[in-house]
Design a protein around this motif. Structure first.
Motif, mmCIF file in Angstrom:
data_model
loop_
_atom_site.group_PDB
_atom_site.id
_atom_site.type_symbol
_atom_site.label_atom_id
_atom_site.label_comp_id
_atom_site.label_asym_id
_atom_site.label_seq_id
_atom_site.Cartn_x
_atom_site.Cartn_y
_atom_site.Cartn_z
ATOM 1 N N ARG A 387 -36.432 23.631 44.016
ATOM 2 C CA ARG A 387 -37.796 24.104 44.249
ATOM 3 C C ARG A 387 -37.808 25.627 44.276
ATOM 4 O O ARG A 387 -37.865 26.245 45.350
ATOM 5 N N GLN A 475 -48.004 19.308 54.206
ATOM 6 C CA GLN A 475 -46.924 20.160 53.693
ATOM 7 C C GLN A 475 -47.005 21.501 54.411
ATOM 8 O O GLN A 475 -48.042 22.159 54.407
ATOM 9 N N THR A 481 -40.533 19.199 49.804
ATOM 10 C CA THR A 481 -40.712 18.012 48.970
ATOM 11 C C THR A 481 -40.854 16.812 49.894
ATOM 12 O O THR A 481 -40.048 16.632 50.816
ATOM 13 N N HIS A 502 -45.264 14.597 41.160
ATOM 14 C CA HIS A 502 -44.612 13.437 41.770
ATOM 15 C C HIS A 502 -43.635 12.805 40.789
ATOM 16 O O HIS A 502 -43.743 12.981 39.569
ATOM 17 N N SER A 534 -42.985 13.829 46.154
ATOM 18 C CA SER A 534 -44.132 14.629 45.700
ATOM 19 C C SER A 534 -44.154 15.947 46.444
ATOM 20 O O SER A 534 -43.474 16.131 47.460
ATOM 21 N N HIS A 535 -44.955 16.868 45.936
ATOM 22 C CA HIS A 535 -45.205 18.122 46.644
ATOM 23 C C HIS A 535 -46.499 18.729 46.138
ATOM 24 O O HIS A 535 -47.016 18.355 45.078
#
Length: 864
Positions: A387, A475, A481, A502, A534-535
């Motif tokens: 990430r 989040q 994540t 995702h 997902s994020h």
């Protein structure tokens, strides 16, 4: 053994010269000692110690170079002073000094003089004007400048190397000025054998045995002039070589800065690193910088590279890095060195869990045109999610290397979120590059999350019913994540619903359903627990928390979908509007149906129809069902339950219950109707036979769709705006007209008519000044006239409103019903000039339904 030098021929015209002049000339004589190849006779080269004026033309092999005039020395014009000795010999009384441009020829030589000459102490003789000398010994690492080389002059430079098989790096500067010629060079050994040619700018030449070599420089043409610089450097025995300490290979260390002077051949840098290390060398500075890296045996390991390179040090060191500017320009450059294998100076990066990464989220600041690094360790081979996130949204690159520096994966933030397969347990390096073409320090954050672990995952759930809103995910970090486990069965076809990034994983962390498919959703390969990771796709600067929604739903045997049955034409759809993004279609019998999903204000929601196993049967609008039963309509852009209101229009493909209308709308009153709800389809029945030509009569610009279909429900022609001029009726009769509201239109009253235009029985429009009078109104929205076959080749037809209000437009059709000319916009008056086809034609004047009268005339328009 003494070497005989050629003397100058006597000048017979000056025999009367006093003896005192002869004595003065003799006093200034200096002994010249020739050594090396020149002493051996033909084929030798003149050493620097014997060069009196290198700007003079060098003779052919076997002849000696001309000597300097008595009593003169050869001054150097080089920026770097190189010591050379000049030999002078006494000329006979009454002789003149040789011209720098002239060479010795056999018939010009007099009695020879030996090198064992005595130095006389006497007054100096008068000196002749001289050209500056260019040539002589050329020391390694020095730059020599020659201000002038003219015509057929040859300048000889000698280079001495103490190592066998040396490689010289050369730099021959270009001549300046528009009328200058750039020089070229030829390098020869002691025997006069050519070793290599030396061109302008940077080059290199591999030599033979240690010793002295000669570079002969000349212009490319017999006439002209030029100037140049010349420099050489040895790769085996360089003039100087600065050390790059081992600590300067650490990330974050500032590299040394050195200046390449104008005309310099190269600079040498020496360093040592472990065998097989991977080093990255970057040259930062102005100009076209080049470099090469040599091993301890002076053999090239890497190069010639432009600005920078990654070099595997696969042979023992210590190593030498030579840098140069390709065109001999001055360059103050910095050498940045980094070791990519087992690097030093990197931040340690823990592996992050799912959910809030906490202290496992890394961060850094990358200087312009540089890299920063992080190291992380894994105890097993595994897939990992990277990430990398820029603090200001700038695109930047990254790469993961194993401990030897071999790339494992790489990419940039513009290419999506990467999953990197780490092939083995061990220590890895994560390199982060600064944004391209940026002159500022770049700040970023980054995390590495193992996908085969479940640390931080949410509690396991089952499938979400289609009529349920799904889950809300929090989040708290831009590099976080999230992980949602769910139980699934083999063969289930599922659809993850989430607008942000995702992926689906099995229990080992491997991605599933990665291959492109024409089918919707993902089929689970086995019973077990799966995970949806997902994020948040975007993160606002300064934000401390973001939320989004998600759901995992089943497409096979779905739960929570409303049921829709076939409806009727000229009525509202049978299915009530709802906010569930799936609909169960109950089909009473096999056959083709008209299926259309709508959302919002009558907007088309592109959809697919699936069977009970979740396989695609068809797209929307026209769908053939293989059997009676239950099917699922799935909007492709469907969201979560509650987001959008949907409505489904499901009708038999063959229209039924249609309202009859006239196809002589120029004579009969128009049809009036109303669309009252989203998804409503009105149907009108036409009496027109197959093969006829048809035109739509629209008094106003209607925001609706008009489609003509044949007896099987297949489309014949359509009208998506008021500019519909003609339609040829192909396919089996009878024909129907289907009317639906346009986008954003859920309620619409309408008035329209239709008329045949393939030679209908309309009255004749006379060709005279009076023409005809057309009366328009709410029930008379068009007028039709025919022009017989005896018409002119080109005719002009004019309409003028003579009373009332409103506007009209005109179209001309041939006998087959095809539009030949006309205007689209309605106006109070206008003229259409048209080249008419053979045979009768039809003129159709369409009005906007307001009460008005128009004068309609036609005339011969001639041939212009």
């Amino acid at each position: 053994m003494s070497t005989i030098l050629p003397a100058r021929r006597e000048d017979r015209t000056r025999r009367g010269t006093p003896r005192i002049a002869l004595l003065a000339a003799a006093v200034l004589a200096v002994p010249a000692f020739l050594v090396g190849p020149s002493a051996s006779g033909p084929g030798g080269t003149t050493p620097a110690a014997a060069v009196a004026d290198a700007s003079a033309t060098v003779g052919r092999p076997g002849t000696s170079a001309p000597l300097a005039a008595p009593g003169t020395a050869a001054p150097a014009t080089d920026a770097t002073t190189v010591r050379t000795s000049t030999a002078t010999v006494p000329s006979r009384a009454g002789t003149s000094a040789p011209s720098p441009m002239s060479g010795s020829t056999p018939d010009e030589t007099g009695a020879g003089l030996t090198t064992e000459l005595t130095r006389y102490r006497s007054a100096k003789a008068p000196q002749s004007p001289r050209r500056p000398a260019c040539g002589g010994a050329l020391a390694l690492g020095t730059v020599r400048t020659c201000a002038s080389i003219v015509d057929q002059q040859e300048h000889r430079w000698t280079v001495t190397t103490t190592a066998d098989r040396d490689v010289l790096l050369t730099q021959l500067g270009r001549s300046s000025g528009l009328d200058m010629y750039s020089v070229g060079g030829r390098l020869t050994d002691a025997a006069g054998q050519e070793i290599c040619r030396i061109g302008i700018d940077a080059g290199n030449c591999r030599l033979g045995p240690a010793g002295t070599y000669t570079i002969t420089v000349k212009l490319p043409y017999p006439t002209g002039r030029g100037n140049y610089t010349i420099a050489v450097e040895s790769t085996r025995t360089p003039s100087t070589c600065a050390a790059i300490p081992a600590e300067l290979f650490h990330f974050g260390a500032a590299g040394p800065t050195r200046t390449l002077p104008v005309g310099a051949a190269a600079q040498c840098h020496q360093f040592d690193q472990p065998l097989d290390a991977l080093a990255r060398i970057v040259l930062k500075g102005p100009g076209d910088l080049r470099g090469q890296i040599l091993d301890a045996q002076h053999e090239k390991l890497c190069g010639d590279f432009f600005d920078g390179t990654e070099c595997r040090l696969g042979r023992p060191g210590p190593y030498r890095l030579f840098t140069w500017e390709q065109y001999g320009k001055e360059s103050a450059h910095t050498v940045t060195a980094r070791r990519l294998s087992d690097p030093a100076g990197c931040q340690a990066l823990p592996l992050a869990p799912f959910g809030d990464p906490g202290a496992a989220a890394g961060s850094g600041a990358t200087p312009p045109d540089d890299q920063t690094c992080h190291t992380f360790t894994t105890d097993a081979p595994r897939p990992a999610l990277l990430r990398p996130v820029s603090d200001d949204g700038t695109t930047f690159g990254w790469a993961v290397l194993d401990h030897t520096g071999v790339p494992v994966c790489s990419g940039s933030t513009s290419s999506g979120v990467p999953i990197c397969d780490l092939p083995a347990a061990g220590r890895y390096t994560l390199l982060v590059s600064g944004p391209q073409y940026s002159d500022r320090t770049h700040h970023y954050r980054i995390a590495v999350t193992p996908l085969d672990r479940t640390d931080g995952c949410a509690p396991t759930t089952g499938y979400t019913a289609w009529d349920q809103p799904g889950l809300t995910v929090r989040q708290t970090s831009p590099v976080q994540t999230n992980c949602q486990p769910f139980e699934g069965r083999a063969g289930d076809r599922i659809a993850p619903y989430i607008v942000d990034w995702h992926r689906l994983l099995d229990r080992t962390g491997a991605l599933i359903c990665t291959e492109p498919s024409d089918e919707v959703g993902c089929v689970l390969p086995a019973d077990g627990t799966y995970r949806l990771i997902s994020h948040r796709s975007s993160w606002d600067a300064g934000s401390t928390e973001e939320t989004y929604r998600m759901a995992v739903r089943r497409l096979s045997d779905p739960v929570g979908c409303p049921t829709v049955r076939p409806g009727e034409y000229n009525a509202a759809p049978s299915g009530a509007p709802n906010t569930v993004p799936c609909q169960i279609l109950e089909i009473p019998s096999a056959g083709t149906y008209r299926v259309k999903a709508l959302h919002g204000e009558n907007l088309h929601a592109y959809a697919r129809v699936l069977d009970t196993a979740g396989r695609t049967i068809c797209g929307d609008v026209r769908c053939e069902f293989p059997a009676a039963g239950r099917y699922t309509l799935f909007p492709v852009d469907g969201g979560l339950a509650g987001d959008v209101e949907y409505r489904v229009s499901l009708l038999p493909i063959r229209p039924t219950g249609c309202t009859p209308v006239s196809d002589a709308g120029w004579r009969d009153a128009p049809h009036r109707g109303e669309i009252t709800v989203s998804g409503q389809v009105d149907c009108l029945a036409l009496p027109t036979p197959s093969g006829a030509g048809l035109a739509a009569l629209l008094p106003t610009d209607l925001a609706m769709n008009i489609e003509v279909v044949d007896a099987e429900g297949d489309p014949v022609c359509s009208l998506t705006s008021y500019r519909w001029y003609d339609c040829r009726l192909d396919g089996p009769a009878p024909y129907s007209v289907l009317l639906t509201g346009g986008n954003w239109v859920t309620q619409l009253p309408y008035t329209l008519g239709f008329t045949r235009v393939d030679a209908p029985a309309c009255p004749v429009l006379p060709r005279d000044a009076t023409g005809v009078t057309v009366t328009a109104g709410a029930d008379r929205i068009a007028a039709c006239y025919s022009i017989p076959a005896d018409h002119a080749a080109r005719e002009s037809i004019t309409w003028t409103r003579t009373s009332g209000t409103g506007r009209a437009r005109l179209q001309v059709y041939d006998s087959q019903g095809w539009s030949r000319c006309g205007v689209a916009e309605r106006t109070a008056q206008g003229t259409v000039t048209c080249t008419l086809p053979a045979g009768p034609v039809t003129v159709l004047l369409q009005t906007d339904g307001y009460a008005a009268t128009y004068q309609l005339t036609r005339r011969d328009a001639g041939t212009s």
